[in-house]
Design a protein around this motif. Structure first.
Motif, mmCIF file in Angstrom:
data_model
loop_
_atom_site.group_PDB
_atom_site.id
_atom_site.type_symbol
_atom_site.label_atom_id
_atom_site.label_comp_id
_atom_site.label_asym_id
_atom_site.label_seq_id
_atom_site.Cartn_x
_atom_site.Cartn_y
_atom_site.Cartn_z
ATOM 1 N N LYS A 294 0.731 -1.137 -0.093
ATOM 2 C CA LYS A 294 -0.032 0.071 0.013
ATOM 3 C C LYS A 294 0.960 1.342 0.169
ATOM 4 O O LYS A 294 1.963 1.244 0.810
ATOM 5 C CB LYS A 294 -1.052 -0.004 1.067
ATOM 6 C CG LYS A 294 -1.942 -0.965 1.391
ATOM 7 C CD LYS A 294 -2.785 -0.845 2.711
ATOM 8 C CE LYS A 294 -3.818 -1.910 2.478
ATOM 9 N NZ LYS A 294 -4.554 -1.901 4.020
ATOM 10 N N ASP A 295 0.307 2.390 -0.589
ATOM 11 C CA ASP A 295 1.025 3.710 -0.700
ATOM 12 C C ASP A 295 1.055 4.167 0.660
ATOM 13 O O ASP A 295 0.158 4.295 1.471
ATOM 14 C CB ASP A 295 0.204 4.496 -1.508
ATOM 15 C CG ASP A 295 0.821 5.809 -1.482
ATOM 16 O OD1 ASP A 295 1.957 5.999 -1.759
ATOM 17 O OD2 ASP A 295 -0.220 6.650 -1.300
ATOM 18 N N SER A 296 2.497 4.361 1.078
ATOM 19 C CA SER A 296 2.804 5.231 2.326
ATOM 20 C C SER A 296 2.482 4.321 3.482
ATOM 21 O O SER A 296 2.655 4.766 4.812
ATOM 22 C CB SER A 296 2.165 6.595 2.155
ATOM 23 O OG SER A 296 2.605 7.406 1.270
ATOM 24 N N ALA A 297 2.012 3.040 3.422
ATOM 25 C CA ALA A 297 1.753 2.134 4.704
ATOM 26 C C ALA A 297 3.263 1.884 4.937
ATOM 27 O O ALA A 297 4.090 1.886 4.074
ATOM 28 C CB ALA A 297 1.067 0.938 4.213
ATOM 29 N N ALA A 298 3.530 1.440 6.159
ATOM 30 C CA ALA A 298 4.683 1.152 6.797
ATOM 31 C C ALA A 298 4.458 -0.193 7.189
ATOM 32 O O ALA A 298 3.666 -0.963 7.486
ATOM 33 C CB ALA A 298 5.097 1.967 8.035
ATOM 34 N N TYR A 299 5.726 -1.271 6.791
ATOM 35 C CA TYR A 299 5.660 -2.485 6.874
ATOM 36 C C TYR A 299 6.928 -2.864 7.761
ATOM 37 O O TYR A 299 7.959 -2.315 7.446
ATOM 38 C CB TYR A 299 5.778 -3.201 5.458
ATOM 39 C CG TYR A 299 4.624 -3.277 4.629
ATOM 40 C CD1 TYR A 299 3.550 -4.035 4.725
ATOM 41 C CD2 TYR A 299 4.464 -1.949 3.980
ATOM 42 C CE1 TYR A 299 2.253 -3.820 4.052
ATOM 43 C CE2 TYR A 299 3.176 -1.907 3.165
ATOM 44 C CZ TYR A 299 2.058 -2.882 3.162
ATOM 45 O OH TYR A 299 0.934 -2.583 2.624
ATOM 46 N N LEU A 300 6.982 -3.861 8.586
ATOM 47 C CA LEU A 300 8.091 -4.406 9.122
ATOM 48 C C LEU A 300 8.346 -5.586 8.215
ATOM 49 O O LEU A 300 7.715 -6.692 8.151
ATOM 50 C CB LEU A 300 7.994 -5.090 10.517
ATOM 51 C CG LEU A 300 8.045 -4.023 11.571
ATOM 52 C CD1 LEU A 300 7.341 -4.733 12.850
ATOM 53 C CD2 LEU A 300 8.874 -3.218 12.001
ATOM 54 N N ALA A 301 9.652 -5.776 7.670
ATOM 55 C CA ALA A 301 10.331 -6.659 6.884
ATOM 56 C C ALA A 301 10.687 -7.743 7.664
ATOM 57 O O ALA A 301 11.839 -7.287 8.578
ATOM 58 C CB ALA A 301 11.077 -6.119 5.826
ATOM 59 N N VAL A 302 10.298 -8.940 7.967
ATOM 60 C CA VAL A 302 10.911 -9.753 9.162
ATOM 61 C C VAL A 302 11.811 -10.817 8.324
ATOM 62 O O VAL A 302 11.221 -11.537 7.281
ATOM 63 C CB VAL A 302 9.628 -10.427 9.706
ATOM 64 C CG1 VAL A 302 10.115 -11.571 10.763
ATOM 65 C CG2 VAL A 302 8.710 -9.451 10.255
ATOM 66 N N LYS A 303 12.809 -11.306 8.940
ATOM 67 C CA LYS A 303 13.704 -12.317 8.200
ATOM 68 C C LYS A 303 13.875 -13.187 9.363
ATOM 69 O O LYS A 303 14.335 -12.923 10.708
ATOM 70 C CB LYS A 303 14.822 -11.422 7.831
ATOM 71 C CG LYS A 303 16.152 -12.617 7.668
ATOM 72 C CD LYS A 303 17.444 -12.024 7.146
ATOM 73 C CE LYS A 303 18.474 -13.161 7.019
ATOM 74 N NZ LYS A 303 19.951 -12.524 6.716
ATOM 75 N N MET A 304 13.650 -14.323 9.013
ATOM 76 C CA MET A 304 13.732 -15.673 9.877
ATOM 77 C C MET A 304 14.908 -16.610 9.428
ATOM 78 O O MET A 304 14.846 -17.090 8.292
ATOM 79 C CB MET A 304 12.534 -16.409 10.148
ATOM 80 C CG MET A 304 11.295 -15.792 11.105
ATOM 81 S SD MET A 304 9.851 -16.552 11.372
ATOM 82 C CE MET A 304 9.188 -16.572 9.477
ATOM 83 N N VAL A 305 15.802 -16.878 10.141
ATOM 84 C CA VAL A 305 16.967 -17.767 10.039
ATOM 85 C C VAL A 305 16.581 -18.879 10.333
ATOM 86 O O VAL A 305 16.332 -19.246 11.855
ATOM 87 C CB VAL A 305 18.304 -17.367 10.733
ATOM 88 C CG1 VAL A 305 19.302 -18.508 10.169
ATOM 89 C CG2 VAL A 305 18.627 -15.982 10.007
ATOM 90 N N MET A 306 15.943 -19.997 9.644
ATOM 91 C CA MET A 306 15.312 -21.165 10.108
ATOM 92 C C MET A 306 16.091 -22.011 10.895
ATOM 93 O O MET A 306 17.294 -22.369 10.685
ATOM 94 C CB MET A 306 14.470 -21.835 8.957
ATOM 95 C CG MET A 306 13.659 -20.783 8.106
ATOM 96 S SD MET A 306 12.437 -19.913 9.183
ATOM 97 C CE MET A 306 11.185 -21.157 9.768
ATOM 98 N N SER A 307 15.698 -22.829 11.628
ATOM 99 C CA SER A 307 16.355 -23.878 12.349
ATOM 100 C C SER A 307 16.308 -25.099 11.818
ATOM 101 O O SER A 307 15.504 -25.342 10.800
ATOM 102 C CB SER A 307 15.631 -24.282 13.957
ATOM 103 O OG SER A 307 16.088 -25.524 14.426
ATOM 104 N N LYS A 308 17.475 -26.142 11.765
ATOM 105 C CA LYS A 308 17.349 -27.249 11.169
ATOM 106 C C LYS A 308 16.301 -28.080 11.491
ATOM 107 O O LYS A 308 16.019 -29.081 10.676
ATOM 108 C CB LYS A 308 18.652 -27.886 11.377
ATOM 109 C CG LYS A 308 19.941 -27.357 10.812
ATOM 110 C CD LYS A 308 21.313 -28.102 11.374
ATOM 111 C CE LYS A 308 22.444 -27.395 10.985
ATOM 112 N NZ LYS A 308 24.000 -28.035 11.345
#
Length: 697
Positions: A161-175
């Motif tokens: 969305k225009d001008s909406a703020a997002y948290l970009a989440v990165k998960m380093v997955m467990s084995k």
């Protein structure tokens, strides 16, 4: 007679670039956030205004330049001597610099808040006393409003969305995790707009605590992603800004309201023009996002801080700390014009001037309320550009229609970023029998006028108000604007001609009093400037004083340059864009310009011409921009009452005397405050005192 500037002159030596001038205006807004004389919570709100302004700049102006660049056009003549691609790079570098400054100012303000026992905490600083409150707040208020998208495995990236703020989440997955094949997986969390951005936590004695919603969500990441097994998780803010131009379809079977409504909805899918990201995001995540989003070199890519949508600081909570905010003023009455009796009876005897917010906007609402009830009033005609979210103006017009008045409303459905609100009220009014006019093809209607027709002794008598600002109760508390109330029948008849033009616009009317765009304003102003040149040559009194929001029309600037070279003294108060370069020998040495940024937003358009000692004075809805002169319906109204003339001259001079909040517009565009050895004048505060003194007198 007017001497034009030679075409051999470099455009960049003749005019400031419009976009860069606007960025300097926004830097003045940022100065208010930096100024320690500004109350602390208000400084945060100026950070919000600065950010909101920047969002709109990218949606509109940067998007236009990007379109020029993508069309393969240089755009030098349109952009003041710089190519579109060069300008885009200059804008990006300037914005990066301003954003860096704004982050530094924000950090300073937060340290100052801590001295006042106000703490804005991060997710890593949550105390045991607040854990239960945050957990409950998240479950009851935040979690139901969250939109979380697992983007790592999606083939098609979702449209943000225009001008909406997002948290970009990165998960380093467990084995141990079997849900995802890749080592890293990604998600987006949209920061909900229907939850307060600043969450007040329980106080601890005299200590007050705020957690920003983004950090509250970060604190609860393990709750959100509890079904996954990961070794680490991180979240960084991103935001895109989209082109806000409306593309209106030509389907003749649809109403104009339906077309605008659909176009506003489609705006959310406009091309991205700016991508802002937390500069601490890891490169792998950033590269992934930019690739998936199709961000390219024509977009403005801005490394930012931890938080985006800092425009939300405009709504920073008061926390009960009146000592950290501007002292509220009580808007004053107009001397001799009581809100208790009939306004129309008083206006029938003489003209009155309202200068909001120093004086109360209630007179505008009262005028319409009285007209709605008065049996002698037969018709009400009004132009509307921006309405308040809860509009007493609209309800008064509906009330009038219910009472059998013929109510005609010219409503501008393409008022930038207010289209949805105007559509809502247009549909309401239409349902109550108000006659709606949706402007003139190819022209926005930006004028701010109201005309009522009253039957008196078997004849129609007209009463009117003409304003420099919108009929909006919310903005009237923070925008400074003049409104003239008059029963001058000559002006009333000419206002009626304007409303006739809205309905039958192939007939161009003639006017002796009003100056009306798009047909007459440019040439009328040229003529007024020319008169000042001739009077100066003849040794008669001459001079030009203008108060404007923006001055960007090159041809109009050339006329002012010609007047300066002829020796005419010119004083300009320009809040925003100013493409005229003052103080250049042989071009503009007789032109001085200041810009005032303070508690209220300076919004009036005022034109004063000395005219050989018989001063001509006008209030207007029009700035000196090409769009106002040539592509909009604007009304410039003369002031005939000598007392009101004096009042407007007084208010101009008070503003011109400002040596606290006035910045000098000079060749360096360095936003220096005007400092001198004279008595300190903070014009907005002095104007309130001026009107208090008028009441006492």
């Amino acid at each position: 007679m007017t001497e034009e500037i030679g075409t051999g002159s470099s455009l960049q030596n003749k005019y400031f670039n419009r976009e860069m001038s606007w960025l300097q205006f926004n830097a003045r807004v940022l100065q208010e956030a930096e100024d320690t004389a500004t109350p602390l919570i208000e400084r945060l709100r100026f950070i919000g205004i600065f950010s909101n302004n920047l969002d709109e700049f990218f949606k509109v102006r940067y998007a236009t330049i990007k379109r020029i660049a993508e069309a393969g056009k240089g755009g030098r003549s349109f952009l003041g001597g710089i190519s579109a691609s060069e300008l885009m790079e200059e804008i990006t570098q300037t914005v990066i610099k301003h954003q860096k400054t704004s982050l530094s100012i924000l950090n300073t303000i937060e340290r100052e808040l801590e001295k006042e026992h106000i703490y804005i905490i991060k997710e890593t600083e949550v105390s045991d006393n607040h854990k239960a409150f945050i957990a409950n707040y998240f479950i009851t208020k935040v979690s139901p409003a969250l939109v979380t998208i697992m983007i790592g495995e999606l083939e098609k990236f979702p449209s943000l969305k225009d001008s909406a703020a997002y948290l970009a989440v990165k998960m380093v997955m467990s084995k141990e995790d079997k849900a995802f094949e890749a080592k890293n997986t990604y998600a987006l969390i949209e920061i909900p707009k229907n939850v307060e951005r600043f969450v007040e936590l329980p106080a601890d004695g005299n200590k007050q605590y705020i957690i920003i919603l983004d950090d509250l969500i970060r604190y609860c990441l393990n709750n959100i992603f509890s079904i996954f097994k990961y070794d680490s998780i991180s979240a960084h803010m991103i935001k895109i800004t989209r082109d806000a131009e409306l593309d209106i379809e030509s389907d003749l079977s649809k109403s104009f309201i339906d077309k605008i409504s659909k176009s506003v909805k489609n705006r959310s899918a406009g091309d991205p023009v700016r991508f802002v990201y937390d500069k601490r995001i890891d490169k792998e995540t950033l590269d992934f996002l930019m690739f998936k989003m199709g961000i390219d070199s024509t977009d403005s890519i801005i490394p930012g801080g931890r938080y985006h949508n800092r425009r939300d600081y405009m709504g920073f909570p008061s926390l009960g700390r009146e000592d950290l905010q501007y002292k509220k003023i009580t808007p004053l009455p107009i001397p001799g014009l009581s809100l208790q009796g009939s306004l129309l009876d008083k206006i029938a005897q003489k003209d009155y001037l309202l200068y909001a917010p120093y004086q109360t906007f209630s007179y505008v609402v009262k005028f319409l309320r009285e007209a709605a009830l008065d049996p002698a009033v037969k018709a009400i005609k009004i132009t509307i550009y921006r309405l308040a979210e809860i509009s007493h103006i609209a309800s008064s017009l509906i009330n009038a229609a219910k009472n059998g008045k013929e109510v005609t409303v010219q409503i501008e459905l393409q008022a930038r970023f207010d289209e949805q609100a105007n559509i809502y009220y247009a549909e309401q009014m239409q349902g109550e029998g108000v006659k709606l006019i949706f402007g003139v093809a190819g022209l926005k209607v930006h004028s701010k006028v109201c005309l009522i027709e009253r039957e008196e002794n078997s004849r129609i008598v007209r009463y009117a108000f003409i304003s420099t600002g919108n009929f909006n109760e919310s903005t009237a508390r923070i925008y400074t604007d003049y409104t003239l109330f008059t029963s001058n029948q000559k002006i009333g008849k000419e206002l009626n001609k304007v409303f006739d033009f809205f309905e039958v616009n192939y007939k161009i009317k003639k006017y002796r009093h009003l100056i009306v765009s798009p047909h007459y304003t440019r040439n009328s102003l040229y003529s007024l400037i020319e008169t000042e040149i001739l009077n100066n040559i003849k040794g008669k009194p001459s001079g030009i004083k203008l108060k404007l929001n923006s001055l960007s029309d090159y041809k109009m600037i050339d006329r002012l340059y010609a007047a300066s070279r002829a020796g005419v003294k010119i004083k300009l108060i320009v809040r925003g864009i100013c493409c005229l370069i003052p103080g250049v020998k042989g071009m503009s040495e007789n032109i001085e310009i200041i810009s005032v940024i303070d508690k209220f937003l300076e919004h009036p358009r005022l034109f004063i011409f000395e005219n050989g000692g018989n001063q001509k004075l006008y209030i207007s809805s029009a700035d000196f921009m090409g769009r106002n002169l040539d592509n909009r319906v604007e009304i410039t109204c003369p002031i005939y009452d000598e007392n009101i003339k004096q009042e407007i001259n007084d208010t101009f001079e008070i503003c011109w005397s400002d040596n606290v909040k006035a910045r000098i517009v000079n060749q360096n565009q360095d936003n220096k405050y005007r400092k001198n050895n004279k008595v300190k004048v903070r014009s907005q505060f002095a104007l309130y005192e001026y009107y208090k003194n008028k009441l006492e007198a």
